[in-house]
Design a protein around this motif. Sequence first.
Motif, PDB file in Angstrom:
ATOM      1  N   TYR A  27      12.451 -11.923   6.558  1.00 59.19           N
ATOM      2  CA  TYR A  27      11.051 -12.360   6.533  1.00 59.19           C
ATOM      3  C   TYR A  27      10.348 -11.916   5.258  1.00 59.19           C
ATOM      4  N   SER A  28      10.496 -10.640   4.917  1.00 60.77           N
ATOM      5  CA  SER A  28       9.794 -10.105   3.752  1.00 60.77           C
ATOM      6  C   SER A  28      10.339 -10.694   2.463  1.00 60.77           C
ATOM      7  N   ASN A  31       8.956 -14.154   2.027  1.00 66.20           N
ATOM      8  CA  ASN A  31       7.551 -14.145   1.607  1.00 66.20           C
ATOM      9  C   ASN A  31       7.367 -13.681   0.175  1.00 66.20           C
ATOM     10  N   GLN A  35       6.071 -17.119  -1.179  1.00 64.00           N
ATOM     11  CA  GLN A  35       4.631 -16.931  -0.966  1.00 64.00           C
ATOM     12  C   GLN A  35       4.016 -18.086  -0.151  1.00 64.00           C
ATOM     13  N   PRO A  36       4.459 -18.247   1.102  1.00 65.01           N
ATOM     14  CA  PRO A  36       3.923 -19.332   1.926  1.00 65.01           C
ATOM     15  C   PRO A  36       2.456 -19.113   2.269  1.00 65.01           C
ATOM     16  N   ILE A  69       4.101  -8.491  11.048  1.00 65.32           N
ATOM     17  CA  ILE A  69       4.343  -9.881  10.669  1.00 65.32           C
ATOM     18  C   ILE A  69       3.192 -10.769  11.138  1.00 65.32           C
ATOM     19  N   MET A  72       0.260 -10.500   8.815  1.00 70.49           N
ATOM     20  CA  MET A  72       0.520 -11.168   7.539  1.00 70.49           C
ATOM     21  C   MET A  72       0.427 -12.686   7.678  1.00 70.49           C
ATOM     22  N   LEU A  73       0.926 -13.205   8.788  1.00 70.03           N
ATOM     23  CA  LEU A  73       0.878 -14.654   9.002  1.00 70.03           C
ATOM     24  C   LEU A  73      -0.546 -15.177   9.171  1.00 70.03           C
ATOM     25  N   GLN A 142       2.568  -7.761  -1.653  1.00 65.42           N
ATOM     26  CA  GLN A 142       3.874  -7.533  -2.263  1.00 65.42           C
ATOM     27  C   GLN A 142       4.380  -6.127  -1.938  1.00 65.42           C
ATOM     28  N   TYR A 145       5.494  -6.035   1.699  1.00 65.02           N
ATOM     29  CA  TYR A 145       6.780  -6.709   1.873  1.00 65.02           C
ATOM     30  C   TYR A 145       7.932  -5.861   1.322  1.00 65.02           C
TER      31      TYR A 145
END
Length: 159
Positions: A27-28, A31, A35-36, A69, A72-73, A142, A145
């Motif tokens: 996942y990290s 991302n 960078q979604p 997570i 972050m989402l 960053q 992550y």
Amino acid sequence: VWLGTVLLKQADQLMVKNLLGIVLVAYSGFNLIFQPKPIRMRTGWGYLAGFSSGTITAMVSEGGPPVSIYTMLMGWNKEVIRATLTGFFVTNGAITAAVHAANGFIPATLLHVCAVTFPFVWAGSVLGSHVSRRINQRLFLQTVYLLLIGIGIIMIAAS
């Protein structure tokens, strides 16, 4: 937390930690590379993240990934993420400690370890708070992550 305490007695803890480590790294890493855009999920997903985190915390003391997570989402700013995670982890930790104590999982020596390490946890929290205020949102994410990748690698290596 109760479910996790029940599963603590039955689940393969190394497998759970290995799986969590793989999820964190994947996942990290995704991302960091792509960078979604934030998803802005519905509230129900937050309840699921909290339930999953509580269960995993009670099982293997590694319940941070689901709720981290989720925050972050959601695309929240760093101050909201920090406040949400702080409030969640304090509450989750207190509930988990109470349930573990009630089930005989907390030896007296652990209380000594907690007392000895508390000043270091406090100092790290203060330092992290100061650093967080001085960096922008992108660098904050960053950094998170990269830390999650590091934690994931440690989980995989230890299992």
